[in-house]
Design a protein around this motif. Structure first.
Motif, PDB file in Angstrom:
ATOM      1  N   PHE A 239       0.857  -1.187   0.000  1.00 35.62           N
ATOM      2  CA  PHE A 239       0.000   0.000   0.000  1.00 35.62           C
ATOM      3  C   PHE A 239       0.894   1.239   0.000  1.00 35.62           C
ATOM      4  N   PRO A 240       0.410   2.349  -0.598  1.00 35.90           N
ATOM      5  CA  PRO A 240       1.193   3.590  -0.572  1.00 35.90           C
ATOM      6  C   PRO A 240       0.975   4.307   0.758  1.00 35.90           C
ATOM      7  N   ARG A 241       2.012   4.440   1.546  1.00 38.22           N
ATOM      8  CA  ARG A 241       1.869   4.904   2.925  1.00 38.22           C
ATOM      9  C   ARG A 241       1.439   6.370   3.034  1.00 38.22           C
ATOM     10  N   LYS A 242       2.123   7.234   2.291  1.00 38.09           N
ATOM     11  CA  LYS A 242       1.813   8.658   2.406  1.00 38.09           C
ATOM     12  C   LYS A 242       0.402   8.973   1.908  1.00 38.09           C
ATOM     13  N   ALA A 243       0.037   8.422   0.753  1.00 37.18           N
ATOM     14  CA  ALA A 243      -1.301   8.654   0.193  1.00 37.18           C
ATOM     15  C   ALA A 243      -2.375   8.083   1.115  1.00 37.18           C
ATOM     16  N   SER A 244      -2.112   6.924   1.706  1.00 39.41           N
ATOM     17  CA  SER A 244      -3.093   6.303   2.601  1.00 39.41           C
ATOM     18  C   SER A 244      -3.325   7.145   3.843  1.00 39.41           C
ATOM     19  N   LEU A 245      -2.248   7.699   4.404  1.00 35.96           N
ATOM     20  CA  LEU A 245      -2.395   8.546   5.589  1.00 35.96           C
ATOM     21  C   LEU A 245      -3.154   9.824   5.249  1.00 35.96           C
ATOM     22  N   ALA A 246      -2.855  10.408   4.083  1.00 35.85           N
ATOM     23  CA  ALA A 246      -3.550  11.628   3.666  1.00 35.85           C
ATOM     24  C   ALA A 246      -5.043  11.373   3.457  1.00 35.85           C
ATOM     25  N   ILE A 247      -5.379  10.241   2.824  1.00 31.74           N
ATOM     26  CA  ILE A 247      -6.788   9.891   2.615  1.00 31.74           C
ATOM     27  C   ILE A 247      -7.477   9.667   3.962  1.00 31.74           C
ATOM     28  N   THR A 248      -6.768   9.052   4.905  1.00 33.74           N
ATOM     29  CA  THR A 248      -7.326   8.820   6.239  1.00 33.74           C
ATOM     30  C   THR A 248      -7.685  10.131   6.919  1.00 33.74           C
TER      31      THR A 248
END
Length: 295
Positions: A239-248
């Motif tokens: 999973f893409p970590r930075k994009a996932s955190l931003a979406i969260t």
């Protein structure tokens, strides 16, 4: 029963959050974050806000996130999309469940068994999906999006081809077995990117249960299975970590604003627009796979 479900959700989410935070910090130290394609925080944050805003209103978030990611040309590998969807939407979905599930008018055995089945399905499904190559992911995602669009279309009030449901608030015997097996399969499919809301609602109606119990079952299923599936994707690193955190982050904001500020929207019109976007995105996912097979 409500408090028991909330405690379980809290424990699962806490375990997931610790795993996500630890993985993010270790990836930052090892330079993995810098190697990720998507550098912006703003684009995935806005996508997460819009998608989870709509999810709180009943539209769903998985398909809109995929569609907006494609339209905005957010840089993420197709292979990592299922992981991104589950990891990034985990906390927003649990937040929805905690805000909205004030009473669960479902027979306890039915509720607990169907939620547990969804969680077990997601764990097994995440392990399979995280190991698939990108072409297979594109095929699975394309079919999943197409199925989501069809189910949403059948559920439109002027189409009205979805089962109407009955008056039962619980299942027993063969129907309970069908419900458990069905939710297990839906939990596994959700790790591939197909949203659980529409098919779970169809399952509940098909088994003759009251439409009123569809929400606690489908919301509770998602809230239970997503921390489990997300933990598996985090362990596999798919999973893409930075994009996932931003979406969260954007997603949690979207949930709160939708829950506290929005009273009504032309939901049927919005669903039609979402269906069109989902169909287009499904076509873009399937086209390279089908073209390669023909060649």
């Amino acid at each position: 029963m409500v408090n028991l479900v909330r405690i379980v959700l809290g424990v699962l989410t806490a375990i997931y959050a610790v795993m996500f935070g630890k993985d993010y910090m270790e990836s930052s130290k090892n330079g993995l974050l810098e190697a990720e394609e998507e550098k912006s925080w703003v684009k995935p944050g806005i996508i997460g806000f819009i998608a989870n805003f709509g999810d709180t209103l009943g539209i769903g978030s998985f398909a809109p996130i995929v569609a907006m990611s494609k339209f905005s040309k957010m840089k993420v590998h197709d292979k990592q999309i299922p992981g991104m969807l589950n990891v990034s939407c985990c906390i927003p979905v649990v937040t929805e469940a905690l805000l909205m599930t004030t009473a669960i008018a479902v027979e306890p055995i039915t509720l607990v068994s169907m939620l547990a089945a969804a969680g077990a399905g997601s764990y097994i499904g995440a392990g399979i999906i995280s190991k698939m190559d990108e072409k297979k992911i594109q095929l699975v995602m394309g079919i999943a999006l197409l199925a989501t669009a069809i189910l949403m279309f059948l559920g439109l009030p002027w189409i009205n081809l979805m089962p109407g449901g009955g008056n039962e608030i619980g299942l027993s015997g063969v129907k309970l077995v069908i419900g458990i097996v069905g939710n297990f399969i839906l939990g596994a499919l959700m790790t591939a990117g197909i949203g659980l809301y529409a098919p779970c609602m169809a399952l509940v109606y098909f088994l003759g249960m009251s439409p009123k119990v569809a929400f606690p079952i489908m919301m509770g299923s998602c809230a239970v299975l997503m921390p489990i599936a997300s933990a598996k994707f985090i362990k596999e690193g798919q999973f893409p970590r930075k994009a996932s955190l931003a979406i969260t982050i954007g997603g949690v904001l979207g949930v709160f604003i939708a829950f506290y500020l929005v009273k009504s929207l032309p939901m049927d019109i919005l669903k039609v627009l979402v269906i069109i976007v989902i169909l287009y995105t499904s076509f873009t996912m399937l086209k390279p796979v089908l073209s390669k097979k023909q060649a």
